[in-house]
Scaffold this active site. Structure first.
Site, PDB file in Angstrom:
ATOM      1  N   LEU A 245     -20.106  12.723  -7.717  1.00 16.59           N
ATOM      2  CA  LEU A 245     -18.140  12.597  -7.895  1.00 16.59           C
ATOM      3  C   LEU A 245     -18.497  10.866  -8.759  1.00 16.59           C
ATOM      4  O   LEU A 245     -19.258  10.234  -7.897  1.00 16.59           O
ATOM      5  CB  LEU A 245     -18.764  12.047  -6.774  1.00 16.59           C
TER       6      LEU A 245
ATOM      7  N   GLY B 108     -15.200  10.690 -12.938  1.00 16.16           N
ATOM      8  CA  GLY B 108     -14.447  11.837 -13.558  1.00 16.16           C
ATOM      9  C   GLY B 108     -15.885  12.472 -12.631  1.00 16.16           C
ATOM     10  O   GLY B 108     -17.302  12.466 -12.291  1.00 16.16           O
TER      11      GLY B 108
ATOM     12  N   ARG C 101     -25.995  12.731 -26.619  1.00 20.30           N
ATOM     13  CA  ARG C 101     -25.270  13.504 -25.835  1.00 20.30           C
ATOM     14  C   ARG C 101     -24.271  13.814 -26.284  1.00 20.30           C
ATOM     15  O   ARG C 101     -23.282  13.163 -27.546  1.00 20.30           O
ATOM     16  CB  ARG C 101     -24.771  12.783 -24.695  1.00 20.30           C
TER      17      ARG C 101
ATOM     18  N   ASN D 151     -25.412   7.647 -27.076  1.00 17.77           N
ATOM     19  CA  ASN D 151     -23.962   8.415 -26.426  1.00 17.77           C
ATOM     20  C   ASN D 151     -23.148   8.254 -27.159  1.00 17.77           C
ATOM     21  O   ASN D 151     -22.376   6.931 -26.781  1.00 17.77           O
ATOM     22  CB  ASN D 151     -24.260   8.262 -25.067  1.00 17.77           C
TER      23      ASN D 151
ATOM     24  N   GLY E 263     -21.304   7.411  -9.301  1.00 18.74           N
ATOM     25  CA  GLY E 263     -20.805   6.409  -8.891  1.00 18.74           C
ATOM     26  C   GLY E 263     -20.244   6.961  -7.171  1.00 18.74           C
ATOM     27  O   GLY E 263     -20.554   6.131  -6.412  1.00 18.74           O
ATOM     28  N   VAL E 264     -19.182   7.471  -6.730  1.00 18.60           N
ATOM     29  CA  VAL E 264     -19.176   7.402  -6.080  1.00 18.60           C
ATOM     30  C   VAL E 264     -20.130   8.151  -4.924  1.00 18.60           C
ATOM     31  O   VAL E 264     -20.783   8.090  -3.801  1.00 18.60           O
ATOM     32  CB  VAL E 264     -17.635   8.396  -5.462  1.00 18.60           C
TER      33      VAL E 264
ATOM     34  N   ARG F 220      -7.959  11.824 -13.325  1.00 20.94           N
ATOM     35  CA  ARG F 220      -7.090  13.504 -14.199  1.00 20.94           C
ATOM     36  C   ARG F 220      -6.924  14.163 -12.836  1.00 20.94           C
ATOM     37  O   ARG F 220      -7.547  13.992 -11.264  1.00 20.94           O
ATOM     38  CB  ARG F 220      -8.687  14.143 -14.228  1.00 20.94           C
TER      39      ARG F 220
ATOM     40  N   GLU G  16     -28.554  10.656 -16.556  1.00 14.77           N
ATOM     41  CA  GLU G  16     -28.502  11.966 -17.931  1.00 14.77           C
ATOM     42  C   GLU G  16     -29.539  11.250 -18.924  1.00 14.77           C
ATOM     43  O   GLU G  16     -29.580  12.047 -19.478  1.00 14.77           O
ATOM     44  CB  GLU G  16     -26.676  11.775 -18.480  1.00 14.77           C
TER      45      GLU G  16
ATOM     46  N   GLU H 125     -23.072   8.591  -5.533  1.00 17.56           N
ATOM     47  CA  GLU H 125     -24.260   7.779  -4.492  1.00 17.56           C
ATOM     48  C   GLU H 125     -24.271   6.280  -3.823  1.00 17.56           C
ATOM     49  O   GLU H 125     -25.492   6.282  -3.260  1.00 17.56           O
ATOM     50  CB  GLU H 125     -25.295   7.299  -5.987  1.00 17.56           C
ATOM     51  N   ASN H 126     -23.136   6.724  -4.007  1.00 18.51           N
ATOM     52  CA  ASN H 126     -22.763   4.691  -4.258  1.00 18.51           C
ATOM     53  C   ASN H 126     -22.030   4.920  -2.282  1.00 18.51           C
ATOM     54  O   ASN H 126     -22.669   3.778  -1.617  1.00 18.51           O
ATOM     55  CB  ASN H 126     -21.989   3.580  -4.012  1.00 18.51           C
TER      56      ASN H 126
ATOM     57  N   HIS I 114     -20.544  18.387 -16.576  1.00 13.79           N
ATOM     58  CA  HIS I 114     -21.753  17.419 -16.623  1.00 13.79           C
ATOM     59  C   HIS I 114     -23.063  18.397 -16.448  1.00 13.79           C
ATOM     60  O   HIS I 114     -23.478  17.688 -15.514  1.00 13.79           O
ATOM     61  CB  HIS I 114     -20.743  16.918 -14.825  1.00 13.79           C
TER      62      HIS I 114
HETATM   63  P1  AMP Z   1     -19.892   6.648 -12.823  1.00 17.03           P
HETATM   64  O1  AMP Z   1     -18.107   7.653 -13.408  1.00 17.03           O
HETATM   65  O2  AMP Z   1     -20.058   7.751 -11.894  1.00 17.03           O
HETATM   66  O3  AMP Z   1     -19.847   5.378 -13.151  1.00 17.03           O
HETATM   67  O4  AMP Z   1     -18.793   6.560 -10.750  1.00 17.03           O
HETATM   68  C1  AMP Z   1     -17.521   5.705 -11.609  1.00 17.03           C
HETATM   69  C2  AMP Z   1     -16.565   5.844  -9.481  1.00 17.03           C
HETATM   70  O5  AMP Z   1     -17.533   5.233  -8.766  1.00 17.03           O
HETATM   71  C3  AMP Z   1     -15.612   4.537  -9.423  1.00 17.03           C
HETATM   72  O6  AMP Z   1     -14.584   4.858  -8.982  1.00 17.03           O
HETATM   73  C4  AMP Z   1     -16.328   3.610  -8.888  1.00 17.03           C
HETATM   74  O7  AMP Z   1     -15.258   2.581  -7.632  1.00 17.03           O
HETATM   75  C5  AMP Z   1     -17.613   4.243  -7.852  1.00 17.03           C
HETATM   76  N1  AMP Z   1     -18.062   3.499  -6.743  1.00 17.03           N
HETATM   77  C6  AMP Z   1     -19.542   3.161  -7.566  1.00 17.03           C
HETATM   78  N2  AMP Z   1     -19.784   1.710  -6.531  1.00 17.03           N
HETATM   79  C7  AMP Z   1     -19.288   2.233  -5.844  1.00 17.03           C
HETATM   80  C8  AMP Z   1     -19.047   2.243  -3.708  1.00 17.03           C
HETATM   81  N3  AMP Z   1     -19.822   1.465  -3.341  1.00 17.03           N
HETATM   82  N4  AMP Z   1     -18.755   3.038  -3.324  1.00 17.03           N
HETATM   83  C9  AMP Z   1     -17.442   3.591  -3.330  1.00 17.03           C
HETATM   84  N5  AMP Z   1     -17.338   3.916  -4.826  1.00 17.03           N
HETATM   85  C10 AMP Z   1     -18.371   3.483  -5.823  1.00 17.03           C
END
Ligand code: AMP
Length: 397
Positions: free
Chosen positions: A209, A212, A91, A7, A331-332, A241, A384, A334-335, A180
Site C-alpha cells: 500500500l 501505487g 528493475r 531503477n 508507504g501507507v 490512479r 525491492e 508500513e507507516n 509490484h
Molecule cells: P510509497 O509509494 O511506498 O513510497 O508510499 C508513498 C505513500 O505512503 C504516500 O501516499 C505517503 O503519504 C504514504 N505515507 C508515508 N508515511 C505515512 C504515514 N506516516 N502515514 C500515512 N501515510 C504515509
C-alpha cells in the site's frame, strides 16, 4: 561482493550499491530531470551525508557515467574502484509472458525486452536505456533484469484471462500481468522467516500500500491472484490512479468531457484515486491530516481505500481457502497504524486479532497480532533493491 541496483524512469534514475556480505546499501542516490533543464544527481553515502551534483544530463548514458563517477569519488564515494561491482541488477517493469523469472541479459534477452515495449510504452524504454548505458559504461560486468511482472507468472488462466474474446489475448497479449512482484516476493519470504514456518506451507495476503497499491494472494511462495491487471491502473483506488472501474465509465467520461485516448489515459493515471476523491492531495499523510480536521471528502477517500483493501482481503481469503498471515508493506502499509487498524476491523472471521498497542509502530519488521490469533498480521518494510541485488547475485554466481 557488491551489486549495483538501477531503477530507471523516463527522466529519473535511482541507484543503490549493496554489499552482499551485510545486505546493506553502502551508497545510493537519485538522478532527476534527465533530458530536461536543471538535471541533478543527489548522492548519499553510507553515513547519510548528501552530495548534490548539478550537471547537464541529456540522456541515461550520461546519467550512468555521473553515477559511476560519484560512486568512486575520493570525497564522497562509496567504493574505491568500479572493479568492486560484480554485477548490475536492473528493475524492468514489464516482462510480459516471456519472463517468469530474473535473467542474465544477453542479445536475445535485449530483443525480447524490446518486444515487451508495446505492453509498457512509458516504463520499458527507460529501463532498456539504463541497461544499454550500463553495458556501454561497464563492459564485461554481468547485467541482470528483474521484472515487476515475473512473480505473477504463476497465476492460472482462470485468474489472468479477462472476459473478452480469447483472440484479444492471443493477438494483443491482453491479460492480467500484475505488478509490484519484486516487493510481494520479498515480503512473503520475510514473512516465512518472521513466522518461523516454511514458505511452502503458508497462505499469505501481501498488501503493498503505497502511492501505487496492489494486493497479492500467495500460496506456497507463489502468486495465485493479484489486484493490478493488464496495467498498474487496475485494482485498488490509489494515490492518483482510479483503480478498478465499471469499464463503461471510461467511454462515458470521454464522451461527456470530449477527451482523446491519451487525455483519458492521463486522467485515469494522474487525476483520480485519493487525489480525485479528496480534492486535496494524493499523499495519504495530507489526507489523514485533513480528515482529522473534519474534511468529509478526505475522510471519504480514506474510507474507500480501507474498504477496498478489506474487500480484496476477503476475496483472497476465499481464493486461498484460509489465511496464515496478512502482510502490510510500502508507504501507507508500513507507516499508517490507523489505516492498518481500520482494515483489520471486522476480519475476526478469518482469524485476525490485532494488538492495537503493538500496531502503533512504523517501518519495523514485526508481528502485531495478539498471541492466539490464527491469522497473523505482519508489518514488513519492503526492500525491492535488496531483492533485485539478491536475484542478481544468484544469477551471476
Ligand atoms: P510509497 O509509494 O511506498 O513510497 O508510499 C508513498 C505513500 O505512503 C504516500 O501516499 C505517503 O503519504 C504514504 N505515507 C508515508 N508515511 C505515512 C504515514 N506516516 N502515514 C500515512 N501515510 C504515509
Amino acid at each position: 561482493m557488491k551489486i549495483l541496483v538501477i531503477n530507471c524512469g523516463s527522466s529519473s534514475l535511482k541507484y543503490q550499491v549493496i554489499d552482499m556480505a551485510t545486505k546493506n546499501a553502502i551508497g545510493k542516490g537519485l538522478v532527476e530531470r534527465i533530458g530536461l533543464a536543471g538535471s541533478v544527481l543527489t548522492h548519499r553515502t553510507k553515513s547519510g551525508a548528501k552530495e548534490v551534483i548539478t550537471a547537464e544530463i541529456p540522456d541515461h548514458t550520461v546519467a550512468i557515467k555521473l553515477v559511476l563517477e560519484a560512486l568512486v569519488s575520493p570525497h564522497y564515494g562509496t567504493i574505491e574502484d568500479l572493479k568492486e561491482i560484480c554485477g548490475v541488477g536492473h528493475r524492468v517493469v514489464h516482462g510480459g509472458e516471456k519472463f517468469s523469472k530474473s535473467v542474465l541479459i544477453d542479445d536475445p534477452v535485449m530483443e525480447a525486452l524490446e518486444e515487451c515495449v508495446e505492453l509498457a510504452p512509458l516504463h520499458n524504454p527507460p529501463n532498456i536505456a539504463g541497461i544499454k548505458a550500463c553495458q556501454t559504461m561497464m563492459p564485461g560486468v554481468p547485467q541482470v533484469a528483474v521484472f515487476d511482472t515475473a512473480f505473477h507468472q504463476t497465476m492460472q488462466p482462470k485468474s489472468y484471462i479477462y472476459g473478452l474474446p480469447y483472440e484479444y489475448y492471443q493477438t494483443y497479449g491482453i491479460r492480467k500481468y500484475g505488478f509490484h512482484g519484486t516487493s510481494h516476493k520479498y515480503v512473503s519470504q520475510r514473512a516465512a522467516v518472521l513466522l518461523q514456518r516454511p514458505l511452502s506451507e503458508l497462505k499469505l495476503i501481501s498488501c503493498h500500500l503505497g502511492n501505487g497499491a496492489s494486493i497479492c494472494a500467495i500460496r506456497g511462495g507463489k502468486s495465485i491472484e493479484t489486484s493490478m491487471g493488464f496495467t498498474p491502473l487496475d485494482g485498488l483506488m490509489m494515490g492518483t490512479r482510479s483503480g478498478a472501474l465499471d469499464p463503461a465509465i471510461v467511454t462515458y467520461i470521454m464522451n461527456k468531457e470530449n477527451l482523446t485516448v491519451d487525455q483519458m489515459n492521463d486522467f485515469l493515471n494522474k487525476k483520480c484515486g485519493a487525489l480525485g476523491v479528496s480534492g486535496i492531495s494524493s499523499d495519504f499523510r495530507d489526507i489523514e491530516v485533513a480528515a482529522a480536521q473534519g474534511n468529509a471528502r478526505a475522510q471519504l477517500a480514506l474510507d474507500i481505500f480501507e474498504h477496498d483493501v478489506r474487500q480484496f482481503i476477503g476475496s483472497y481469503a476465499a481464493v486461498l481457502g484460509g489465511v496464515d498471515g496478512i502482510i502490510f508493506t510500502a508507504g501507507v502499509g508500513e507507516n499508517s497504524a490507523s489505516m492498518r487498524e481500520g482494515i483489520c476491523n471486522n476480519l475476526e472471521y478469518i482469524g485476525v486479532d490485532l494488538d492495537i498497542e503493538k500496531n502503533k509502530v512504523r517501518s519495523e519488521e514485526v508481528d502485531v497480532s495478539k498471541p492466539n490469533a490464527r491469522c497473523r498480521v505482519l508489518i514488513i518494510p519492503t526492500n525491492e533493491e535488496l531483492m533485485i541485488a539478491l536475484e542478481t547475485n544468484d544469477l551471476i554466481r
